[in-house]
Design a protein around this motif. Structure first.
Motif, PDB file in Angstrom:
ATOM      1  N   THR A   1      55.643  -2.764  81.326  1.00 27.99           N
ATOM      2  CA  THR A   1      55.026  -1.744  82.160  1.00 27.99           C
ATOM      3  C   THR A   1      53.502  -1.882  82.132  1.00 27.99           C
ATOM      4  O   THR A   1      52.959  -2.759  81.466  1.00 27.99           O
ATOM      5  N   SER A   2      52.820  -0.972  82.822  1.00 26.44           N
ATOM      6  CA  SER A   2      51.374  -1.095  83.024  1.00 26.44           C
ATOM      7  C   SER A   2      50.556  -0.991  81.743  1.00 26.44           C
ATOM      8  O   SER A   2      49.368  -1.333  81.740  1.00 26.44           O
ATOM      9  N   ASP A   3      51.158  -0.503  80.649  1.00 29.19           N
ATOM     10  CA  ASP A   3      50.430  -0.410  79.383  1.00 29.19           C
ATOM     11  C   ASP A   3      50.849  -1.497  78.393  1.00 29.19           C
ATOM     12  O   ASP A   3      50.557  -1.408  77.206  1.00 29.19           O
ATOM     13  N   SER A   4      51.509  -2.539  78.880  1.00 24.80           N
ATOM     14  CA  SER A   4      52.038  -3.587  78.000  1.00 24.80           C
ATOM     15  C   SER A   4      51.102  -4.790  77.921  1.00 24.80           C
ATOM     16  O   SER A   4      50.063  -4.857  78.591  1.00 24.80           O
ATOM     17  N   ASP A   5      51.523  -5.755  77.089  1.00 26.90           N
ATOM     18  CA  ASP A   5      50.707  -6.946  76.803  1.00 26.90           C
ATOM     19  C   ASP A   5      50.279  -7.687  78.066  1.00 26.90           C
ATOM     20  O   ASP A   5      49.128  -8.124  78.190  1.00 26.90           O
TER      21      ASP A   5
ATOM     22  N   ALA B   1      59.311  -2.153  66.651  1.00 26.65           N
ATOM     23  CA  ALA B   1      58.971  -2.729  67.950  1.00 26.65           C
ATOM     24  C   ALA B   1      59.124  -1.696  69.069  1.00 26.65           C
ATOM     25  O   ALA B   1      58.397  -1.730  70.066  1.00 26.65           O
ATOM     26  N   TRP B   2      60.084  -0.774  68.880  1.00 27.61           N
ATOM     27  CA  TRP B   2      60.306   0.295  69.869  1.00 27.61           C
ATOM     28  C   TRP B   2      59.413   1.505  69.596  1.00 27.61           C
ATOM     29  O   TRP B   2      59.528   2.519  70.280  1.00 27.61           O
ATOM     30  N   GLN B   3      58.538   1.400  68.584  1.00 28.19           N
ATOM     31  CA  GLN B   3      57.623   2.470  68.190  1.00 28.19           C
ATOM     32  C   GLN B   3      58.390   3.748  67.831  1.00 28.19           C
ATOM     33  O   GLN B   3      58.040   4.854  68.252  1.00 28.19           O
ATOM     34  N   GLY B   4      59.449   3.580  67.047  1.00 20.73           N
ATOM     35  CA  GLY B   4      60.239   4.706  66.587  1.00 20.73           C
ATOM     36  C   GLY B   4      59.547   5.462  65.465  1.00 20.73           C
ATOM     37  O   GLY B   4      58.459   5.099  65.003  1.00 20.73           O
ATOM     38  N   THR B   5      60.180   6.497  64.992  1.00 20.34           N
ATOM     39  CA  THR B   5      59.611   7.320  63.916  1.00 20.34           C
ATOM     40  C   THR B   5      59.652   6.559  62.587  1.00 20.34           C
ATOM     41  O   THR B   5      60.407   5.600  62.413  1.00 20.34           O
ATOM     42  N   ASP B   6      58.837   7.019  61.641  1.00 22.62           N
ATOM     43  CA  ASP B   6      58.828   6.403  60.313  1.00 22.62           C
ATOM     44  C   ASP B   6      60.213   6.456  59.678  1.00 22.62           C
ATOM     45  O   ASP B   6      60.635   5.520  58.982  1.00 22.62           O
ATOM     46  N   LYS B   7      60.925   7.558  59.913  1.00 21.99           N
ATOM     47  CA  LYS B   7      62.262   7.708  59.345  1.00 21.99           C
ATOM     48  C   LYS B   7      63.217   6.661  59.904  1.00 21.99           C
ATOM     49  O   LYS B   7      64.002   6.051  59.159  1.00 21.99           O
ATOM     50  N   LYS B   8      63.159   6.425  61.211  1.00 16.89           N
ATOM     51  CA  LYS B   8      64.036   5.429  61.821  1.00 16.89           C
ATOM     52  C   LYS B   8      63.697   4.024  61.340  1.00 16.89           C
ATOM     53  O   LYS B   8      64.594   3.205  61.105  1.00 16.89           O
ATOM     54  N   ILE B   9      62.417   3.738  61.190  1.00 13.34           N
ATOM     55  CA  ILE B   9      62.002   2.432  60.676  1.00 13.34           C
ATOM     56  C   ILE B   9      62.517   2.243  59.255  1.00 13.34           C
ATOM     57  O   ILE B   9      63.072   1.190  58.909  1.00 13.34           O
ATOM     58  N   LYS B  10      62.359   3.283  58.419  1.00 12.64           N
ATOM     59  CA  LYS B  10      62.819   3.202  57.029  1.00 12.64           C
ATOM     60  C   LYS B  10      64.324   3.027  56.954  1.00 12.64           C
ATOM     61  O   LYS B  10      64.832   2.242  56.133  1.00 12.64           O
TER      62      LYS B  10
ATOM     63  N   VAL C   1      49.452  -5.582  72.277  1.00 14.11           N
ATOM     64  CA  VAL C   1      48.789  -4.278  72.212  1.00 14.11           C
ATOM     65  C   VAL C   1      49.438  -3.349  71.190  1.00 14.11           C
ATOM     66  O   VAL C   1      48.945  -2.253  70.944  1.00 14.11           O
ATOM     67  N   LEU C   2      50.534  -3.775  70.582  1.00 17.82           N
ATOM     68  CA  LEU C   2      51.235  -2.960  69.593  1.00 17.82           C
ATOM     69  C   LEU C   2      50.362  -2.777  68.351  1.00 17.82           C
ATOM     70  O   LEU C   2      49.818  -3.745  67.820  1.00 17.82           O
ATOM     71  N   GLN C   3      50.218  -1.546  67.871  1.00 15.44           N
ATOM     72  CA  GLN C   3      49.389  -1.255  66.711  1.00 15.44           C
ATOM     73  C   GLN C   3      49.954  -1.905  65.450  1.00 15.44           C
ATOM     74  O   GLN C   3      51.151  -2.158  65.343  1.00 15.44           O
TER      75      GLN C   3
END
Length: 390
Positions: free
Chosen positions: A221-225, A149-158, A298-300
């Motif tokens: 922020t301005s780039d959020s949902d 959700a915080w768009q962290g790195t793949d390593k942090k997600i894993k 808007v999250l991928q």
């Protein structure tokens, strides 16, 4: 097998409406935990809630641990906390919370009992450590992978996913979790949100009259949902009005209000309104006057596969026409047929989908689908809680 005369323990950042220890409130968490409590009771079990939280007040104040009996099948224990007005007190308040949690899980929970733990990133280490001291059965309720959700790195997600592998069973928020996280070998159930139908009737819709659209959720922020919802109003006819409900930081809310004012001044009339945070009957009564609910995530998919927008169930349970981004966690869910998906995360694409809605779409109800979800979840939950999967 769980003895139905004993308690299921349920732990998370939660408070009933009276909020006796002045906890900071997390609306989506409260709503989901309320539903899980009701589902556990409906499945025939008693439930003991261990409510985590920290006082919102910045003035020095101490709140004792409180035990409140709700009824014969439900009781809630609020952790002790204190108000914090300087950084050191905030640190000590969090440390005190973690110590209470560790002591509760390690020594107060009866051995072999079932604990449903609402996944919180800040408390993962304490839960893992407590399992060394007490042989309780852990059911993780996973509403999101925070690093995703915080768009962290793949390593942090894993790493976060790996930290959840010590559970005996799971309650996941979408149908993708088990396979994506590698948890298919353990029992799990899926619950998208609160399946309690709030409004059995359809909001009134009349062609060419005002159509009220609602966006409920975080103000970012301005780039959020929320800004995708706001910018969509540049392309919709004048009989469409957008109502924004939600919460965020003071800075983000001020910025959004300035944006709304500028757009309304350009339109020459009020086309977008911000109503702040609503809850309870005030919230549901407001939704009765709306026709469309927007979930402009808007999250991928790379990240949103580990989430599920809670607002979608709120809209469906209020029988709103629900317009959503085509993220996989929703398109591959059992409620996909109840959702109207736009193609691209652009204001023009959202507008196109809204304008394509027909009278029959506004007349469609979600009641039967939601009832089936509720019945099936309670049946599956009962199996999970009765199982001995260790």
């Amino acid at each position: 097998m769980q003895n139905q005369n004993s308690y299921i323990y349920y732990v998370g950042f939660y408070s009933k409406a009276d909020n006796p220890n002045k906890f900071r409130i997390f609306p989506a968490t409260n709503t989901k935990m309320d539903y899980i409590v009701s589902a556990v009771k409906e499945a025939g079990f008693k439930i003991s809630i261990f409510a985590l939280g920290e006082a919102q007040t910045t003035k020095w104040s101490f709140f004792k641990r409180k035990l409140i009996k709700i009824d014969e099948h439900e009781k809630i224990t609020y952790v002790s906390t204190f108000g914090a007005f300087v950084s050191i007190n905030k640190f000590l308040s969090r440390l005190w919370l973690l110590l209470q949690l560790f002591f509760f899980l390690s020594f107060e929970v009866k051995k072999s009992s079932t604990v449903i733990y609402y996944h919180s990133f800040a408390t993962l280490g304490v839960v893992r450590l407590s399992k060394f001291f007490n042989n309780y059965r852990l059911v993780y309720e996973v509403e999101e992978i925070f690093q995703a959700a915080w768009q962290g790195t793949d390593k942090k997600i894993k790493n976060e996913i790996n930290s959840l592998k010590n559970a005996d069973a799971y309650i996941f928020v979408n149908d993708l979790f088990a396979s994506k996280c590698g948890f298919t070998e353990k029992p799990s159930v899926v619950c998208y949100g609160d399946y309690r139908i709030i409004n059995t009737n359809k909001p009134i819709y009349k062609s060419n009259e005002v159509i009220n659209i609602v966006y409920a959720g975080v103000i970012g922020t301005s780039d959020s949902d929320v800004y995708l919802a706001i910018n969509t109003m540049n392309f919709l006819p004048n009989n469409y009005v957008l109502h924004l409900l939600g919460y965020g930081t003071a800075v983000d809310i001020v910025e959004m209000e300035l944006t709304i004012k500028g757009m309304n001044d350009f339109f020459g009339f009020v086309k977008i309104l911000f109503h702040g945070r609503l809850s309870g009957n005030e919230y549901t009564n407001f939704l009765r006057n709306c026709q469309i609910g927007l979930s402009t995530r808007v999250l991928q998919n790379k990240y949103s596969d580990y989430t599920f927008p809670s607002k979608v169930l709120v809209y469906l349970c209020n029988n709103l026409v629900t317009v959503s981004s085509p993220i996989s966690c929703i398109t591959q869910s059992k409620i996909a047929s109840n959702i109207f998906f736009y193609e691209l995360s652009t204001p023009e694409s959202v507008c196109k989908k809204i304008l394509s809605l027909k009278s029959s779409d506004y007349a469609k109800t979600n009641n039967d689908s939601i009832r089936r979800l509720n019945d099936n979840f309670i049946k599956d939950l009962k199996i999970i809680l009765n199982a001995d999967s260790r």
